[in-house]
Scaffold this motif. Structure first.
Motif, PDB file in Angstrom:
ATOM      1  N   LYS A  18     -31.903 -70.196 -44.802  1.00 28.03           N
ATOM      2  CA  LYS A  18     -31.828 -69.313 -43.635  1.00 28.03           C
ATOM      3  C   LYS A  18     -30.467 -68.624 -43.569  1.00 28.03           C
ATOM      4  N   GLY A  19     -29.436 -69.284 -44.049  1.00 25.71           N
ATOM      5  CA  GLY A  19     -28.115 -68.650 -44.135  1.00 25.71           C
ATOM      6  C   GLY A  19     -28.127 -67.466 -45.088  1.00 25.71           C
ATOM      7  N   LEU A  20     -28.829 -67.601 -46.202  1.00 26.62           N
ATOM      8  CA  LEU A  20     -28.968 -66.468 -47.132  1.00 26.62           C
ATOM      9  C   LEU A  20     -29.717 -65.316 -46.474  1.00 26.62           C
ATOM     10  N   ILE A  21     -30.741 -65.649 -45.699  1.00 31.11           N
ATOM     11  CA  ILE A  21     -31.522 -64.613 -45.009  1.00 31.11           C
ATOM     12  C   ILE A  21     -30.646 -63.903 -43.971  1.00 31.11           C
ATOM     13  N   LYS A  22     -29.850 -64.666 -43.223  1.00 30.14           N
ATOM     14  CA  LYS A  22     -28.962 -64.060 -42.228  1.00 30.14           C
ATOM     15  C   LYS A  22     -27.930 -63.154 -42.886  1.00 30.14           C
ATOM     16  N   LYS A  64     -42.543 -68.649 -47.589  1.00 25.15           N
ATOM     17  CA  LYS A  64     -43.014 -67.522 -46.789  1.00 25.15           C
ATOM     18  C   LYS A  64     -42.027 -67.333 -45.646  1.00 25.15           C
ATOM     19  N   VAL A  65     -41.578 -66.103 -45.455  1.00 20.55           N
ATOM     20  CA  VAL A  65     -40.549 -65.817 -44.461  1.00 20.55           C
ATOM     21  C   VAL A  65     -41.041 -64.737 -43.504  1.00 20.55           C
ATOM     22  N   ASP A  66     -40.840 -64.960 -42.207  1.00 20.41           N
ATOM     23  CA  ASP A  66     -41.050 -63.953 -41.176  1.00 20.41           C
ATOM     24  C   ASP A  66     -39.717 -63.745 -40.484  1.00 20.41           C
ATOM     25  N   SER A  87     -33.777 -56.953 -49.678  1.00 20.11           N
ATOM     26  CA  SER A  87     -32.522 -57.697 -49.701  1.00 20.11           C
ATOM     27  C   SER A  87     -32.761 -59.206 -49.597  1.00 20.11           C
ATOM     28  N   VAL A  88     -33.692 -59.600 -48.728  1.00 16.37           N
ATOM     29  CA  VAL A  88     -34.020 -61.016 -48.582  1.00 16.37           C
ATOM     30  C   VAL A  88     -34.667 -61.543 -49.862  1.00 16.37           C
ATOM     31  N   MET A  89     -35.581 -60.772 -50.433  1.00 18.84           N
ATOM     32  CA  MET A  89     -36.227 -61.173 -51.692  1.00 18.84           C
ATOM     33  C   MET A  89     -35.173 -61.367 -52.782  1.00 18.84           C
ATOM     34  N   TYR A  90     -34.249 -60.420 -52.891  1.00 21.12           N
ATOM     35  CA  TYR A  90     -33.202 -60.492 -53.908  1.00 21.12           C
ATOM     36  C   TYR A  90     -32.307 -61.718 -53.697  1.00 21.12           C
ATOM     37  N   SER A  91     -31.878 -61.938 -52.452  1.00 17.11           N
ATOM     38  CA  SER A  91     -30.978 -63.056 -52.157  1.00 17.11           C
ATOM     39  C   SER A  91     -31.624 -64.398 -52.475  1.00 17.11           C
ATOM     40  N   LEU A  92     -32.851 -64.604 -52.030  1.00 13.47           N
ATOM     41  CA  LEU A  92     -33.510 -65.879 -52.270  1.00 13.47           C
ATOM     42  C   LEU A  92     -33.814 -66.089 -53.751  1.00 13.47           C
ATOM     43  N   THR A  93     -34.183 -65.008 -54.439  1.00 10.70           N
ATOM     44  CA  THR A  93     -34.483 -65.117 -55.866  1.00 10.70           C
ATOM     45  C   THR A  93     -33.222 -65.379 -56.674  1.00 10.70           C
ATOM     46  N   THR A  94     -32.160 -64.651 -56.375  1.00 15.18           N
ATOM     47  CA  THR A  94     -30.925 -64.754 -57.145  1.00 15.18           C
ATOM     48  C   THR A  94     -30.142 -66.026 -56.832  1.00 15.18           C
ATOM     49  N   TYR A  95     -29.928 -66.315 -55.559  1.00 16.58           N
ATOM     50  CA  TYR A  95     -29.041 -67.402 -55.178  1.00 16.58           C
ATOM     51  C   TYR A  95     -29.738 -68.749 -55.027  1.00 16.58           C
ATOM     52  N   ALA A  96     -31.023 -68.753 -54.670  1.00 20.12           N
ATOM     53  CA  ALA A  96     -31.738 -70.019 -54.499  1.00 20.12           C
ATOM     54  C   ALA A  96     -32.656 -70.319 -55.682  1.00 20.12           C
ATOM     55  N   GLY A  97     -32.893 -69.316 -56.514  1.00 17.64           N
ATOM     56  CA  GLY A  97     -33.732 -69.544 -57.679  1.00 17.64           C
ATOM     57  C   GLY A  97     -35.219 -69.592 -57.379  1.00 17.64           C
ATOM     58  N   GLU A 102     -43.947 -64.240 -49.841  1.00 21.21           N
ATOM     59  CA  GLU A 102     -43.986 -63.074 -48.950  1.00 21.21           C
ATOM     60  C   GLU A 102     -42.801 -63.091 -47.996  1.00 21.21           C
ATOM     61  N   VAL A 103     -42.341 -61.891 -47.663  1.00 23.15           N
ATOM     62  CA  VAL A 103     -41.296 -61.688 -46.671  1.00 23.15           C
ATOM     63  C   VAL A 103     -41.812 -60.623 -45.720  1.00 23.15           C
ATOM     64  N   ASN A 104     -42.032 -61.010 -44.474  1.00 23.51           N
ATOM     65  CA  ASN A 104     -42.550 -60.093 -43.459  1.00 23.51           C
ATOM     66  C   ASN A 104     -41.444 -59.770 -42.467  1.00 23.51           C
ATOM     67  N   VAL A 105     -41.225 -58.480 -42.238  1.00 20.89           N
ATOM     68  CA  VAL A 105     -40.217 -58.037 -41.284  1.00 20.89           C
ATOM     69  C   VAL A 105     -40.946 -57.478 -40.069  1.00 20.89           C
TER      70      VAL A 105
END
Length: 112
Positions: A18-22, A64-66, A87-97, A102-105
């Motif tokens: 969640k910190g990465l998402i923020k 899955k992220v909302d 940006s959220v997809m990139y952060s979670l993929t790159t930093y969390a592996g 899905e990412v819903n905004v």
């Protein structure tokens, strides 16, 4: 979320994700703040440790992220939402592996 390596196991907490998402939200143009989806959930979040504006489900296989946000008036809302999602997809993929399923905004309000 747990990873197994040849040296042992690594566990990443939901709070870290969640910190990465923020962080992705803070760096997205046009997003003013995270918001709760309704008044009832804002009252519930006062009495719980649920993060404001982020709902994340990690079943061990998929994430899955909302995200519920307030967007700045005068911006292109669909483009702001797409940029935040990317940006959220990139952060979670790159930093969390882990690439999220899905990412819903959800844009819940405009800031004037």
């Amino acid at each position: 979320m747990k990873f197994s390596t040849e040296y042992g196991e690594i566990e990443v907490s939901a709070q870290a994700l969640k910190g990465l998402i923020k962080e992705a939200m803070v760096n997205s143009y046009g997003v003013v703040e995270l918001s709760n989806p309704s008044m009832l959930s804002s009252v519930v979040s006062i009495f719980s440790d649920v993060d404001k504006g982020i709902k994340m489900v990690d079943d061990g296989m998929d994430i899955k992220v909302d995200i519920y946000v307030v967007v700045e008036y005068g911006t292109n809302i669909p483009q702001v939402a797409k940029n935040l999602r990317d940006s959220v997809m990139y952060s979670l993929t790159t930093y969390a592996g882990r690439k999220p399923l899905e990412v819903n905004v959800h844009v819940v309000a405009l800031s004037f």
